[in-house]
Motif scaffolding. Structure first.
Motif, PDB file in Angstrom:
ATOM      1  N   ASP A 123      32.532  -6.113 -51.289  1.00  0.00           N
ATOM      2  CA  ASP A 123      32.361  -7.352 -52.057  1.00  0.00           C
ATOM      3  C   ASP A 123      30.866  -7.619 -52.235  1.00  0.00           C
TER       4      ASP A 123
ATOM      5  N   TYR B 179      28.330   3.100 -63.919  1.00  0.00           N
ATOM      6  CA  TYR B 179      29.372   2.545 -63.063  1.00  0.00           C
ATOM      7  C   TYR B 179      30.004   3.653 -62.221  1.00  0.00           C
ATOM      8  N   LYS B 180      30.319   4.763 -62.877  1.00  0.00           N
ATOM      9  CA  LYS B 180      31.051   5.828 -62.181  1.00  0.00           C
ATOM     10  C   LYS B 180      30.253   6.378 -61.002  1.00  0.00           C
TER      11      LYS B 180
ATOM     12  N   GLU C 220      30.310   3.888 -58.241  1.00  0.00           N
ATOM     13  CA  GLU C 220      31.652   3.909 -57.651  1.00  0.00           C
ATOM     14  C   GLU C 220      31.803   5.107 -56.715  1.00  0.00           C
TER      15      GLU C 220
ATOM     16  N   ARG D 143      29.569  -2.846 -62.213  1.00  0.00           N
ATOM     17  CA  ARG D 143      30.453  -3.909 -61.749  1.00  0.00           C
ATOM     18  C   ARG D 143      30.932  -3.650 -60.320  1.00  0.00           C
ATOM     19  N   GLU D 144      31.347  -4.729 -59.701  1.00  0.00           N
ATOM     20  CA  GLU D 144      31.762  -4.691 -58.289  1.00  0.00           C
ATOM     21  C   GLU D 144      33.023  -3.832 -58.116  1.00  0.00           C
TER      22      GLU D 144
ATOM     23  N   HIS E  22      36.597  -3.112 -56.578  1.00  0.00           N
ATOM     24  CA  HIS E  22      37.759  -3.745 -55.954  1.00  0.00           C
ATOM     25  C   HIS E  22      38.290  -2.794 -54.881  1.00  0.00           C
ATOM     26  N   GLU E  23      38.876  -3.354 -53.822  1.00  0.00           N
ATOM     27  CA  GLU E  23      39.343  -2.472 -52.728  1.00  0.00           C
ATOM     28  C   GLU E  23      40.400  -1.462 -53.186  1.00  0.00           C
TER      29      GLU E  23
ATOM     30  N   THR F 116      40.070   0.390 -55.508  1.00  0.00           N
ATOM     31  CA  THR F 116      39.320   1.569 -55.962  1.00  0.00           C
ATOM     32  C   THR F 116      38.839   2.422 -54.796  1.00  0.00           C
TER      33      THR F 116
ATOM     34  N   PRO G  95      29.950  -8.498 -67.911  1.00  0.00           N
ATOM     35  CA  PRO G  95      31.380  -8.804 -68.103  1.00  0.00           C
ATOM     36  C   PRO G  95      31.708 -10.205 -67.575  1.00  0.00           C
TER      37      PRO G  95
ATOM     38  N   TYR H 135      34.761 -11.303 -64.079  1.00  0.00           N
ATOM     39  CA  TYR H 135      35.048 -10.056 -63.372  1.00  0.00           C
ATOM     40  C   TYR H 135      35.071 -10.320 -61.867  1.00  0.00           C
TER      41      TYR H 135
ATOM     42  N   LYS I  35      37.488 -11.316 -58.209  1.00  0.00           N
ATOM     43  CA  LYS I  35      38.745 -11.807 -57.619  1.00  0.00           C
ATOM     44  C   LYS I  35      38.723 -13.325 -57.560  1.00  0.00           C
TER      45      LYS I  35
ATOM     46  N   TYR J 195      43.717   1.355 -63.192  1.00  0.00           N
ATOM     47  CA  TYR J 195      44.449   0.097 -63.004  1.00  0.00           C
ATOM     48  C   TYR J 195      43.617  -1.075 -63.517  1.00  0.00           C
TER      49      TYR J 195
ATOM     50  N   ILE K 281      43.691  -5.201 -62.337  1.00  0.00           N
ATOM     51  CA  ILE K 281      44.313  -6.247 -61.518  1.00  0.00           C
ATOM     52  C   ILE K 281      43.875  -7.585 -62.095  1.00  0.00           C
TER      53      ILE K 281
ATOM     54  N   ALA L 125      39.781  -7.161 -62.465  1.00  0.00           N
ATOM     55  CA  ALA L 125      38.955  -6.039 -61.997  1.00  0.00           C
ATOM     56  C   ALA L 125      39.655  -4.750 -62.414  1.00  0.00           C
TER      57      ALA L 125
ATOM     58  N   ASN M 107      39.187  -0.095 -62.449  1.00  0.00           N
ATOM     59  CA  ASN M 107      38.419   1.137 -62.253  1.00  0.00           C
ATOM     60  C   ASN M 107      38.382   1.913 -63.574  1.00  0.00           C
TER      61      ASN M 107
ATOM     62  N   GLN N  52      34.845   1.507 -70.018  1.00  0.00           N
ATOM     63  CA  GLN N  52      34.120   0.319 -70.482  1.00  0.00           C
ATOM     64  C   GLN N  52      34.887  -0.450 -71.558  1.00  0.00           C
TER      65      GLN N  52
ATOM     66  N   ASN O 232      35.259  10.253 -67.078  1.00  0.00           N
ATOM     67  CA  ASN O 232      33.962   9.946 -66.488  1.00  0.00           C
ATOM     68  C   ASN O 232      33.415  11.140 -65.729  1.00  0.00           C
ATOM     69  N   LEU O 233      32.112  11.111 -65.565  1.00  0.00           N
ATOM     70  CA  LEU O 233      31.470  12.132 -64.750  1.00  0.00           C
ATOM     71  C   LEU O 233      31.639  11.819 -63.285  1.00  0.00           C
TER      72      LEU O 233
END
Lengths: 270, 155
Positions: A59, A152-153, A156, A205-206, A208-209, A211, B26, B29, B31, B49, B51, B67, B69, B72, B153-154
């Motif tokens: 978070d 982002y990727k 992540e 972006r943040e 989420h769990e 992920t 965004p 974005y 929870k 997904y 959520i 949110a 994964n 864009q 994605n890479l």
């Protein structure tokens, strides 16, 4: 959930993005080194938390501050660093964190003492120009799309691999995760600096769990390999679309790195 | 936003200033701490997904967050959709979906899939709300997607 871990995570992101935003190569490079140190701090804090039988998550409470001058960026960083330092205790680990951050504050104060460092920040101006390249609008659009996806990727992947690395007891897995984290750090840095150059730097972006809490490693790796295979194609397509030799070679270089990621990931399946 | 405003809904058609703004920052974005309902739309093939968290007061959507994964396009559509429906009622939200779908008809198949996963997460959250109101114990409601996003994605 561990508050210090969250603060250190935010500090790592903040130093990284200050480095990307600032054009001066010397300050950029030095801040990036500090960001790497902050990431190691995260790793150590995370291990400490898990050893205590506690847990941490990803978070974040960060907003994109589109600062216009170097001093504004540096002052933000001073405040974020000081806020993080208030959570340090008296353990040996905390002593290390404190002395590193005291030196970071010293470096930041040196920057602030020299007015000639206070240059304009162009990383957020949304001009989408690559000044020393003559790219057509469709190439700029393709590059913009690519950079947002990949920034982002990479963020992540760094966090997912770090989460799994902190929880594995297998040496091979630990080493593979480390290699993949190191590779993604380089990609994050490359893409972040490119976005800043185009005036479109933004925070990833943040997470989420859903992920980063991976319940089935085999399935995650199998899916990841399929994604890498497809991503290689995307890189080849971008390389062909960008009519600039230097940029095309860069995307080819990234593409070849993806090939080895697949090899690394396959080790996780053995 | 009113029903009349739905006529002027702008969707991500290339890299215009509005799309860039949603990409860089965004909206909504993350929870919600105490949502009324939670819905998930899941693509089992790609594991993508969305959520969706909703906070409702009767028919009114007081707050919403999402949110993902995903790619864009999913983020931009989620950002625009949540911006539109907050402080509007459920009828308005259903109207917004219909209007966005209508406009998406002229867009790429990938963008339609991305929009669909966002809207499905909202629908799943409403199903979760209904289940909770019927006395079921359900943390969140999951809807599985039929089509997959082609974006990659890479790593």
């Amino acid at each position: 959930m561990d508050k210090l871990y969250q603060k250190k995570h935010q500090l790592w992101v903040s130093i990284n993005f200050a480095s990307f935003a600032i054009n001066d190569e010397e300050i950029k490079s030095k801040l990036y080194d500090f960001a790497q140190i902050a990431f190691r701090h995260m790793k150590w804090i995370g291990s400490d938390v898990l050893e205590r039988g506690d847990n941490y998550n990803y978070d974040r409470d960060l907003t994109l501050n589109k600062r216009k001058s170097v001093f504004e960026v540096i002052n933000d960083l001073v405040n974020t660093t000081k806020e993080t330092m208030t959570l340090y205790s008296n353990t040996i680990l905390s002593q290390r964190l404190r002395t590193d951050d005291e030196y970071l504050l010293e470096y930041l104060s040196q920057i602030l003492k020299d007015e000639s460092n206070n240059k304009e920040i162009t990383a957020f101006n949304t001009r989408r120009e690559w000044l020393d390249k003559n790219l057509a609008q469709d190439q700029i659009d393709a590059l913009t799309h690519f950079l947002f996806e990949e920034l982002y990727k990479e963020y992540e992947l760094i966090l997912i691999y770090a989460y799994m690395q902190a929880r594995t007891t297998e040496l091979i897995q630990f080493n593979v995760f480390q290699d993949l984290i190191d590779e993604s750090h380089f990609h994050l840095k490359s893409f972040g600096n490119m976005m800043a150059k185009m005036g479109i730097l933004a925070l990833p972006r943040e997470l989420h769990e859903m992920t980063y809490i991976i319940k089935d490693l085999k399935q995650f790796v199998t899916d990841g390999i399929a994604e890498e295979e497809a991503a290689k194609e995307m890189c080849k397509e971008l390389s062909a679309a960008i009519k600039d030799e230097e940029l095309s070679k860069f995307f080819d270089f990234i593409n070849y790195q993806e090939s080895y990621h697949i090899e690394l990931m396959q080790k996780l399946l053995k | 936003m009113t029903e009349e405003d739905l006529k002027d809904v702008e969707l991500p058609d290339g890299m215009n200033a509005e799309t860039l703004s949603h990409l860089m920052e965004p909206r909504n974005y993350g929870k919600l701490d105490k949502p009324s309902c939670i819905g998930v739309a899941l693509d089992e093939k790609t594991k993508e997904y969305v959520i969706f968290y909703g906070l409702l007061d009767g028919e009114m959507i007081k707050d919403a967050k999402f949110a993902t994964n995903g790619c864009q396009d999913t983020v931009v559509i989620g950002s625009m959709f949540t911006d539109m429906i907050i402080n509007n009622n459920l009828d308005y939200a259903h109207g917004a979906i219909a209007k966005m779908n209508e406009k998406l008809g002229s867009m790429s198949a990938q963008q339609q899939v991305c929009a669909d996963i966002v809207f499905s997460s909202f629908i799943a959250s409403l199903q979760n709300l209904e289940n909770l109101q019927n006395g079921e114990e359900e943390e969140l409601h999951v809807l599985k997607m039929k089509d997959s996003c082609e974006g990659e994605n890479l790593g």
